[in-house]
Structures are given as structure tokens and as C-alpha cells.
Design an enzyme around this catalytic site. Structure first.
Site, PDB file in Angstrom:
ATOM      1  CG  ASP A  81     -36.622 -11.587  50.124  1.00  0.00           C
ATOM      2  OD1 ASP A  81     -37.028 -12.513  49.525  1.00  0.00           O
ATOM      3  OD2 ASP A  81     -35.684 -11.357  50.919  1.00  0.00           O
TER       4      ASP A  81
ATOM      5  CB  CYS B  12     -36.541  -8.255  34.477  1.00  0.00           C
ATOM      6  SG  CYS B  12     -37.715  -8.636  33.262  1.00  0.00           S
TER       7      CYS B  12
ATOM      8  CG  ASP C   6     -41.489 -12.089  50.036  1.00  0.00           C
ATOM      9  OD1 ASP C   6     -41.876 -13.000  49.620  1.00  0.00           O
ATOM     10  OD2 ASP C   6     -40.294 -12.362  50.324  1.00  0.00           O
TER      11      ASP C   6
ATOM     12  CB  CYS D 193     -40.370  -8.776  35.804  1.00  0.00           C
ATOM     13  SG  CYS D 193     -40.315  -7.229  35.699  1.00  0.00           S
TER      14      CYS D 193
ATOM     15  CD  GLU E 277     -45.830 -15.703  48.599  1.00  0.00           C
ATOM     16  OE1 GLU E 277     -45.260 -16.399  47.583  1.00  0.00           O
ATOM     17  OE2 GLU E 277     -44.845 -15.246  49.288  1.00  0.00           O
TER      18      GLU E 277
HETATM   19 ZN   LIG Z   1     -39.129  -7.007  33.496  1.00  0.00          ZN
END
Ligand SMILES: [Zn+2]
Length: 299
Positions: free
Chosen positions: A281, A271, A113, A250, A197
Site C-alpha cells: 500500500d 522488487c 492508497d 516499483c 487513484e
Molecule cells: Zn525496483
């Protein structure tokens, strides 16, 4: 024309020919003239110069000392002499017989990341800090820019101020290049598959708050180095699509956060579905590793 060697325009004309060919094939834009004092350079073909130890013979200049010995054995094809930050450089193209052997396989994969606070967060938890030279030299850069603007056009002082400014730009670039090279070399050595990415860097640079930090980190250059080094070493760079929400997903449960649930400021989050706490990150880098499918290669 009288000041410079006749060899300098010869290759320039051939390069112009290539530029026109590329234009007519639709591969490039219409060639434009280069400005004097801007990215100054010229090329010499191998019959126009000679190398002996730490010296190079340049037509009409004679023997000129160079700092480094040529490290490659092979037929020298071309030399390009250029001026960067008030210094002169020569780069040589050498045709070599042997091809470097690909690096040892390690069997390891990693997701990366690219952040603003730490340059890189790897999916194994490693953080790699990179120097941000522009931030460090920003004040000096502004001062030199002001000094340049105070000088008269065409004056000697303007030339001096210009050289000072271009030297600083060059220094900043060198620091950035050096650290990026160290990082990319290490990554390619350590991992067989590297997932990143697909950055919409242009879109990000339009955001003023982020733009300076991002250009300072040299994300484009990072990707370029990573791709050519993995190509050389028989390794792979993969990417996830631009629209893939690597930060908002997540990595434990694949639950995706809603539109306003994760702001740029939030570095850690829990989450709401599986209650696992995530570092922004690190979570993103794990997602990138698990979801990268597009293989990137050098053009
Ligand atoms: Zn989760």
C-alpha cells in the site's frame, strides 16, 4: 392533498418542471414518481415558513422545535423537510454575503492508497484506520431484515419492523459519514495537493469478495468530500488513470511486475530488479503521488 399543507405540492410542481427541463435538455433521465414512505421529503419557499430561535413554523403544523440553532447569517431561501431513519430533519439554504477565506498553504503534497485492510495509506507512511460500521452491524442488520420479511404486508408490525431497519441503516450511515468527514477535513488542512487513484469502484463492487468491504468504506463519498473541500479551500485533488498499475510498479526503479507476480494477498514484496522491499500500500501511494496528473474538480 387534504392532510398536507398546500405549500408542499407547490415547490414539488416547480421541481418537477425543472426535472422536465433537464430531461428535454438531455441532462437527466425522464422524471419518475417517488414512492410514499421512500425518501419522504418536501420543500418550502421562504415565504411559507418562519424561524425563531430553536423553532420553525411549518404551515398547518405550527411551531415545531428544532435541535440546533441556525448557524449562518444571511437570507434564508428554502427549507427542505425530510424523514431519515424515522427522524425528521430540516435543511435550509441560506444566501450569504461573505465567502470563507481559503485555508493556509502548507506546501505539502500527499499520495493516498485506498485499501481494504487500512482505509488509507499515505505516501508519508501514515495509516488511517476507519471504522467499518456495516461489518459491525451486519448480524443485527440480517436479523432485522428477517423480522421484516416475517411480517404481513400492510400490517402495523411491518411498519414497526421497517422503522427499526431504517434506523439501523441510518445509524450505520452516520458513523461512516462522521469518520469520513473527519478524515477528509484533516487531509485538506494538512496538504495542498492530494493525489488519489481514479477508482473503478463499480468494477470493484462487482467482485463479490471485495464488494462489501469497499461499499462499507464509502470510497465514492470519500472522493466526493475530498473534491468539494479542496475546491472550497483553494487546494487540489489529482488522480492517476484507472489503468495505471500503482500496486505493481516499483516506486524505486519504475519496474513493473508481471501479470501473476503480485496477487491480492501479497502485502509485501521485493522488487526483482532493484531488490528493494516494498509494502504494497505504501509503494502504491508513493506511485500515486508521483504520477497523478488529472485534476479533479466538483461538477
Ligand atoms: Zn525496483
Amino acid at each position: 392533498m387534504l392532510e398536507v399543507t398546500k405549500c408542499a405540492p407547490q415547490l414539488a410542481i416547480m421541481q418537477l418542471g425543472d426535472a422536465y427541463n433537464n430531461f428535454f435538455k438531455g441532462l437527466a433521465k425522464y422524471p419518475t414518481a417517488r414512492k410514499k414512505g421512500h425518501d419522504d421529503r418536501f420543500s418550502l419557499s421562504n415565504d411559507q415558513f418562519a424561524i425563531k430561535g430553536k423553532s420553525i413554523r411549518i404551515p398547518s403544523l405550527g411551531w415545531v422545535r428544532i435541535k440546533e440553532l441556525l448557524r449562518f447569517d444571511g437570507k434564508i431561501m428554502l427549507a427542505t423537510i425530510s424523514k431519515r431513519g424515522g427522524k425528521w430533519f430540516v435543511s435550509m439554504a441560506v444566501e450569504m454575503q461573505e465567502v470563507a477565506l481559503p485555508a493556509k498553504k502548507t506546501g505539502k503534497s500527499v499520495g493516498i492508497d485506498l485499501g481494504i485492510t487500512d482505509l488509507l495509506v499515505l505516501s508519508d507512511g501514515t495509516k488511517i484506520k476507519a471504522p467499518k460500521p456495516l461489518g459491525r452491524y451486519l448480524r443485527k442488520l440480517r436479523t432485522l431484515n428477517k423480522n421484516l420479511n416475517r411480517t404481513k404486508k400492510g400490517s402495523k408490525n411491518r411498519e414497526k419492523a421497517k422503522t427499526k431497519l431504517s434506523r439501523l441503516h441510518y445509524k450505520i450511515r452516520c458513523i461512516r459519514q462522521d469518520s469520513l468527514h473527519q478524515i477528509t477535513t484533516k487531509l485538506v488542512k494538512e496538504f495542498d495537493v492530494i493525489a488519489i487513484e481514479d477508482l473503478n469502484v463499480k468494477g470493484m463492487v462487482k467482485n463479490r469478495r471485495l464488494s462489501r468491504a469497499i461499499s462499507d468504506l464509502g470510497f465514492f463519498e470519500f472522493e466526493r468530500q475530498l473534491i468539494y473541500k479542496t475546491d472550497e479551500q483553494g487546494k487540489t485533488v489529482k488522480s492517476v488513470g484507472r489503468l495505471y498499475p500503482s500496486s505493481k510498479t516499483c516506486s524505486n526503479y519504475n519496474h513493473i511486475l508481471g501479470k501473476d507476480e503480485l496477487t491480492l494477498k501479497m502485502r509485501d514484496w521485493i522488487c526483482p530488479v532493484c531488490q528493494v522491499s516494498h509494502n504494497r500500500d505504501l509503494n502504491a501511494s508513493i506511485n500515486i503521488l508521483n504520477n497523478a496528473t488529472v485534476i479533479l474538480t466538483a461538477a
